[in-house]
Design an enzyme around this catalytic site. Structure first.
Site, PDB file in Angstrom:
ATOM      1  N   ARG A 168      49.350  39.310  38.756  1.00 21.82           N
ATOM      2  CA  ARG A 168      48.741  39.002  37.474  1.00 21.82           C
ATOM      3  C   ARG A 168      47.779  40.111  37.058  1.00 21.82           C
ATOM      4  NH1 ARG A 168      47.762  34.087  34.912  1.00 21.82           N
ATOM      5  NH2 ARG A 168      48.124  32.901  36.804  1.00 21.82           N
ATOM      6  N   GLU A 182      44.397  51.364  44.059  1.00 22.89           N
ATOM      7  CA  GLU A 182      44.849  52.464  44.904  1.00 22.89           C
ATOM      8  C   GLU A 182      46.323  52.808  44.752  1.00 22.89           C
ATOM      9  OE1 GLU A 182      42.299  52.054  48.811  1.00 22.89           O
ATOM     10  OE2 GLU A 182      42.441  50.151  47.768  1.00 22.89           O
TER      11      GLU A 182
END
Lengths: 165, 351, 751
Positions: free
Chosen positions: C640, C717
């Site tokens: 999400r 990341e």
């Protein structure tokens, strides 16, 4: 020995007693005049976080000795909004998300204002990228920065046209 | 930063007298000097601020067709002077390929000429460096020296001169005006910087107190305006020192090179004018074969000073390319990425 | 009150009013006005300046310091050294828990790496303190520096990363390679890299008796507070850490570092507030870095081009005095199906500051090698790199056989490739040119990062005026936490965003956990979500048990919170405002606390990763070797998306880090002295604006019911992974030169 210098900072003339000639404009602003919006990222002219306008031109304040700028007119990030009304460049950075951590942002914005005054880049994204390459952003907000500069440039062109019309 | 006396002389003569003392240094914009002082590389006792001296901040177009550039003219001010850029486009391109807009706004013409090397061992005060501390040794020679000199170096020093501006200047026979203790004199820029030899600490021929007041370009240098380029290979697209750079300027008449100028940057302790390359080119047709021959000649005496043999071949190619670009003609407007190999086409690519 | 398990059953919540909206940053105005206060912007009355002096040798000890010279400098107040300093309560080398890393805070004369702190000068001005530090002129007894990946005997570390096994073996790799129709083998090297957040580490510390106030950037304030408490022997509640804004962290501000503690010690020593800010070159040592690696990969495929064996070995380094091992080979665990996979690590000790977490630790370093090797194998098989990846698509996590909680990587490949125009790529390298003759190369890489969660707590309150409060000691280092977490808070409380007071950024708030591992939004977000659910449940309990309420008898799970009102689930026309409920109950406010953490049962059952596909175009000057990335498209599936604007920026940033990994970043260490020779921002290159082309980010819908109640995977990341390899592969495709040492340099491309 103290040296007296006079600076106009964000429109206000200030008489400054410098007890040390080693003080840079950056450290003067941050540590002695309580104007901490201008940031120190490298202190060696390698990152652009300390960019301010001196006599209308963007420079790295970390490499400028304050004592050598007696009489200069200095504009910092604190001096460009009119009260609650953001400078158009400041306003443009928000919707384009031209920042993440925000630490390089005052330098980016002052550099943008300098770039627009220089009038060399126009609305060419490549010239804007080149012209903004003296301002590092480790978060990598460059795409938003370029879009913000483009918007600010377009607004400037619009208002000039309106004025001349 | 070491404490220093700050002196703000009112006249040139006062400046020269103040700066002639041992331990004194001139301060202009400080974009290099303050950096060096913060790093402890330079520790002057006295700064002689010349920024307020009158008359040094002008670009004068001389009656003989040459131009005289005051030493306090900023790098940006010069590069964006329309008349200057038109007459000496390679110089403007070199200026705009250097540093950042902020630094170019501050840095002066005189300071650019006298900027110090970026050799990491010169900057690292814990390392031995004959340039910083005469006779201490050179840790670069056996160190991390991938970007060091391939021409004109000595066992005592393998540092390079980092200026972009000086490269086309030296190619175009720039002259430096100097105010010194014995009055005013001038010398060709080519003679300003010294190769290291046994005394790398002596980087220029300037004497204590000498102040560069102006740089002149002769009228004849305008004759190259139609075919003059600066090319700078870098490890970033912008805001990086040259790995190798070259200025190339040609006069082409009837399909032949009437006169040629070639200089290299980033490969020696001084901006490197290559008269041998120019000799190859004079009278030749401007084609790839002759450009390669000129490049070979320019690097004939090059030798690696360390892990940098690639720079010799790269320098040859940079010369060939710069000559090729110069032959094609100076663009009407300096490209979006001045001096970059990606300059020519980048606008189209990134629209 | 009936027991409630809101994590599993978020019945009170309706997402979408705030979550999912591309709001601009809530701290945007402060940031563009220069009013966002970073640590170094503080200047308490009477404050002094502290500057660290650093060792110029990498190993040995300090034999003398010219303290008299420093003290003689006007303005210098004191010089803190190993023999003149406040005593710490415990030896900082004692690892009281696995998240404690050793630091150099003047406990001895020993020097463990170049740039280590050896003294602190405290002065009235920054100028005086700086010169005072230079005047110390240290003398040393030096030992030879140990530098590089071959510095000494290698050993197999007990664990890599945080508690990951050093070796993983699945199937028989040697047998697989022996039976393979085709094998490839290559060695890749990655350099040491430094975080270089734009904001240098800074601390402003003020003591008041045994109470301590600290302004310092932190990605984990409560952990930092515990560290300060144990080092100074004071109760944690006596310590207030303020970190409302971080000027970037990228892992370097995850743990308190030596210099920050030195600032606190200096303030103790002189009895006044002290500011200590690192200079840029001082960031290359005591605040962590990404360790260099040398990775050997071997791969085998069967006759159909299906992987049968992946062998990934990574050599790395740690410091001489602590243990952190870049888990580079772990990148091969999850991405490509193979009957046999083996990942192993070994290490040598060098004289360096301890390497630590740097944005995508392990994944970034491992990914560039793995994605290069996959590219090499695809070419060896004569197969398009995307087709090769698709035919080796992992339907289950290869190393464990677990199903993925969700994995929309196929959609990422498809959408990214379509946007990029990948189908026009030519298979052979050095076959594409642009109109001006520049070599053009197209490369791709797969992105992956685990969907992690740590532990966080939040406190939610609803006030009688109908407004809400959410408190969590969370951290915004640029990822947009203030905005995204506030959006979650607003939905959790069933209120408009402007009705919620979101308090964050100080250590006295409930523990927001760690802003790291791409887990902050998931962890803190779920704590917020749960706290919101808990306080709504309390409110519902009040209302549904009160016969004066229109909600009476609905049962506490029979209501839905929306727009500051509770509605009956079975009859939404019956509702009551928060204000009315509290007013009638005579309460000024009602509050609840809750935590967010991973669900161990779900973790045991599912492999949880975010995925993505990155496509890059580079242009290379055929003669001069200079490279420029001209286009990048990244398609990512990360569960999400709370705030698409912020997520796009995060992914852009990660992709730029990938570009930088492939082409720019490298700390150059002198082999003899162990000193980093480019410890600055002029020669340690990070991309400038002109290096960054038009970037295109697509987020692919992914509904993940297992990772956590909000379905968040994290995006901080993953952008690096895949991108670094995509750029490297594009350089190969442009030039035909396979560079296996990163960053790719001009030297190697002068063919």
């Amino acid at each position: 020995m103290t040296h007296s210098i006079s600076l106009t900072v964000n429109g206000t003339k200030r008489e400054i007693e410098l007890n040390d000639p080693r003080v840079t404009l950056l450290d003067l602003l941050r540590e002695r005049l309580d104007l901490t919006g201008t940031k120190k990222g490298c202190d060696r002219g390698q990152c652009g976080a300390c960019t301010i306008l001196v006599d209308g031109k963007r420079i790295n304040s970390c490499l400028a000795l304050a004592i050598s700028h007696d009489g200069a007119e200095v504009v910092t990030i604190e001096g460009i909004a009119r009260g609650d009304q953001l400078h158009p460049v400041q306003a443009a950075f928000i919707p384009h998300d031209g920042f993440q951590c925000g630490f390089c942002t005052p330098g980016q914005i002052m550099s943008t204002i300098g770039l627009l005054c220089e009038g060399q880049a126009g609305d060419d994204p490549e010239r804007i990228r080149e012209g903004m390459s003296g301002n590092l952003c480790r978060c990598g907000a460059y795409a938003g920065i370029v879009d913000a500069v483009l918007e600010a440039q377009a607004n400037q062109t619009d208002s000039k046209q309106r004025r001349s019309a | 930063m070491k404490p220093f006396d700050y002196v703000k002389p009112a006249t040139l003569a006062d400046a020269v007298a103040a700066a002639a003392q041992p331990g004194a240094a001139y301060l202009a914009a400080g974009t290099n000097l303050i950096d060096l002082m913060k790093g402890g590389v330079s520790r002057p006792d006295r700064l002689v601020d010349v920024t307020h001296l009158p008359g040094l901040d002008r670009i004068e177009h001389l009656p003989d067709g040459g131009v005289r550039i005051g030493a306090l003219v900023s790098n940006a001010g010069l590069a964006h002077d329309t008349d200057f850029a038109k007459a000496y486009p390679a110089v403007a391109e070199a200026l705009l390929s250097g540093a950042s807009a902020q630094l170019r706004n501050a840095a002066t013409v005189g300071g650019n000429l006298l900027q110090r090397t970026r050799c990491a061992y010169f900057y690292d005060t814990a390392s031995r460096c004959n340039k910083r501390a005469a006779g201490s040794g050179c840790d670069a020679r056996e160190g991390e020296n991938r970007l060091h000199a391939v021409l004109g170096w000595s066992e005592q020093c393998i540092a390079t001169h980092p200026s972009d501006f000086c490269v086309p200047l030296v190619a175009l026979d720039a002259v430096v005006e100097i105010e010194g203790r014995n009055g005013r004199r001038e010398l060709p820029l080519e003679e300003l910087h010294r190769l290291p030899g046994e005394t790398p600490e002596r980087e220029t021929v300037l004497e204590p107190g000498d102040l560069i007041t102006a740089v002149r370009l002769p009228a004849a240098a305008r004759d190259f305006a139609a075919h003059a380029r600066y090319l700078k290979v870098r490890e970033r697209t912008s805001y990086a020192f040259a790995v190798v750079s070259a200025a190339a300027a040609l006069q082409i008449e009837n399909g032949k090179i009437k006169d040629a100028r070639v200089a290299l940057g980033g490969i020696a302790a001084k901006p490197w004018r290559s008269r041998v390359a120019e000799q190859v080119l004079k009278g030749a047709t401007p084609d790839a074969q002759n450009f390669r021959e000129a490049a070979q000649a320019a690097l004939a005496v090059a030798k690696p000073s360390g892990d940098n043999a690639f720079k010799i071949e790269l320098a040859r190619r940079v010369i060939v390319r710069a000559l090729t670009l110069a032959t094609a003609g100076t663009p009407a407007r300096i490209s979006a990425l001045p001096g970059s190999p990606f300059a020519a086409n980048s606008g189209a690519l990134h629209a | 009150m009936p027991e409630l398990n809101p994590t599993q059953n978020p019945v009170h919540m309706r997402h979408g009013s705030n979550i999912g909206q591309p709001l601009t940053r809530r701290d945007g105005i402060l940031k563009v006005k220069g009013q966002a206060e970073y640590a170094a912007d503080h200047h308490p009355k009477g404050m002094l300046f502290a500057v660290i002096a650093n060792a110029s040798i990498a190993r040995g000890r300090v034999t003398s310091l010219d303290i008299a010279a420093a003290k003689a400098h006007p303005g210098v107040i004191d010089v803190m050294t190993s023999s003149h300093k406040p005593k710490l309560a415990i030896d900082p080398d004692i690892k009281t828990n696995p998240f404690v890393f050793r630091m150099e805070v003047l406990q001895s004369d020993e020097i463990r790496y170049a740039g280590q702190s050896i003294a602190v000068v405290i002065a009235e001005t920054l100028e005086a303190a700086t010169e005072g530090a230079a005047l110390l002129s240290p003398r040393y007894a030096a030992l030879p520096a140990r530098v590089g990946l071959d510095a000494g005997e290698s050993f197999e570390p007990p664990v890599v990363g945080v508690g990951n096994p050093t070796a993983h073996v699945h199937g028989d790799v040697e047998a697989g390679l022996a039976a393979a129709a085709k094998t490839v083998e290559a060695v890749y090297e990655t350099p040491p890299q430094y975080h270089n957040a734009m904001e240098p580490h800074a601390v402003v510390a003020s003591w008041d008796g045994d109470r301590l106030s600290i302004d310092t950037p932190s990605q984990a304030m409560v952990m930092a507070r515990a560290r300060v408490a144990e080092l100074f022997g004071i109760p944690a509640e006596n310590i207030q850490i303020r970190s409302p804004f971080l000027g970037g962290g990228f892992g370097s501000k995850g743990f308190l570092t030596g210099p920050q503690i030195l600032g606190v010690m200096a303030a103790r020593l002189v009895g006044k507030p002290v500011k200590l800010v690192l200079r840029r070159e001082q960031m290359y040592g005591p605040v962590g870095h990404r360790a260099p690696t040398r990775q050997r990969l071997r791969m085998g495929v069967d006759g159909d081009g299906r992987l049968v064996a992946i062998d990934h070995h990574a050599r790395t380094v740690s410091s001489s005095y602590d243990d952190f091992y870049e888990p580079a080979a772990g990148a091969s665990h999850t991405l490509y199906a193979s009957r046999a996979i083996r990942t192993t690590h070994d290490a040598v000790r060098v004289d360096t500051g301890t390497p630590l977490f740097m944005r995508a630790p392990g994944e970034a370093t491992g990914s560039i090698a793995l994605e290069s090797m996959i590219d090499e194998m695809a070419f060896a098989c004569g197969i398009d790199p995307l087709d090769f990846r698709l035919q080796n698509y992992a339907e289950v996590e290869p190393i464990t056989g677990k199903p993925f909680s969700s994995k929309a990587l196929r959609e990422c490949y498809a959408q990214g490739a379509a946007r990029f125009g990948w189908d026009k790529r030519r298979l052979a390298p050095r076959t594409m040119r642009d109109e001006s003759g520049l070599l053009v190369g197209w490369g791709m890489g797969t992105a992956t990062f685990p969907a992690l969660m740590f532990m966080a707590e939040a406190r939610a309150a609803i006030r009688r005026d109908g407004s809400g409060v959410m408190e969590i000691g969370a951290h915004d280092m640029g990822q947009g936490a203030w905005t995204a977490l506030a959006q979650i808070a607003a939905d959790g409380l069933g209120l408009d965003l402007d009705k919620v007071e979101f308090r964050s950024g100080t250590s006295d708030l409930p523990d927001g956990g760690i802003a790291g591992g791409s887990a902050h939004t998931a962890t803190a977000g779920n704590a917020i979500h749960n706290a919101g659910a808990a306080v709504i449940a309390k409110l519902a309990d009040l209302a549904t048990k009160d016969e004066r309420s229109p909600l009476f008898g609905a049962g506490n799970t029979g209501v839905v919170a929306r727009d500051g009102r509770l509605h009956r689930r079975d009859d939404e026309s019956r509702s009551e405002s928060y204000a009315d409920i509290l007013t009638r109950a005579g309460l000024a406010e009602i509050d609840a606390r809750a935590t967010g953490a991973a669900d161990p049962a779900a973790q045991a059952e599912y492999a949880m990763h975010a995925h993505g596909a990155v496509f890059a175009e580079v242009k290379v000057d055929p003669d001069l070797g200079q490279v420029r990335v001209t286009r990048m498209v990244g398609a990512f599936a990360a569960g999400r998306i709370i705030n698409p604007r912020m997520v796009q920026s995060q992914l852009y940033g990660g992709m730029i880090w990938g570009l930088s990994f492939a082409l720019h970043e490298e700390a150059i260490t002198d082999r003899r002295s162990g000193r980093i020779m480019n410890a600055n921002l002029a020669e340690y290159h990070i991309p400038v604006n002109a290096d960054v082309p038009a970037l295109d980010v697509l987020t692919v819908d992914e509904h993940d019911p297992h990772v956590n109640a909000l379905g968040i995977k994290g995006v901080g990341e993953i952008g690096i992974t895949g991108s670094a390899g995509a750029v490297a592969n594009a350089v190969w495709h442009a030039t035909g030169v396979r560079v296996r040492r990163f960053p790719i340099r001009i030297d190697e491309l002068l063919t």
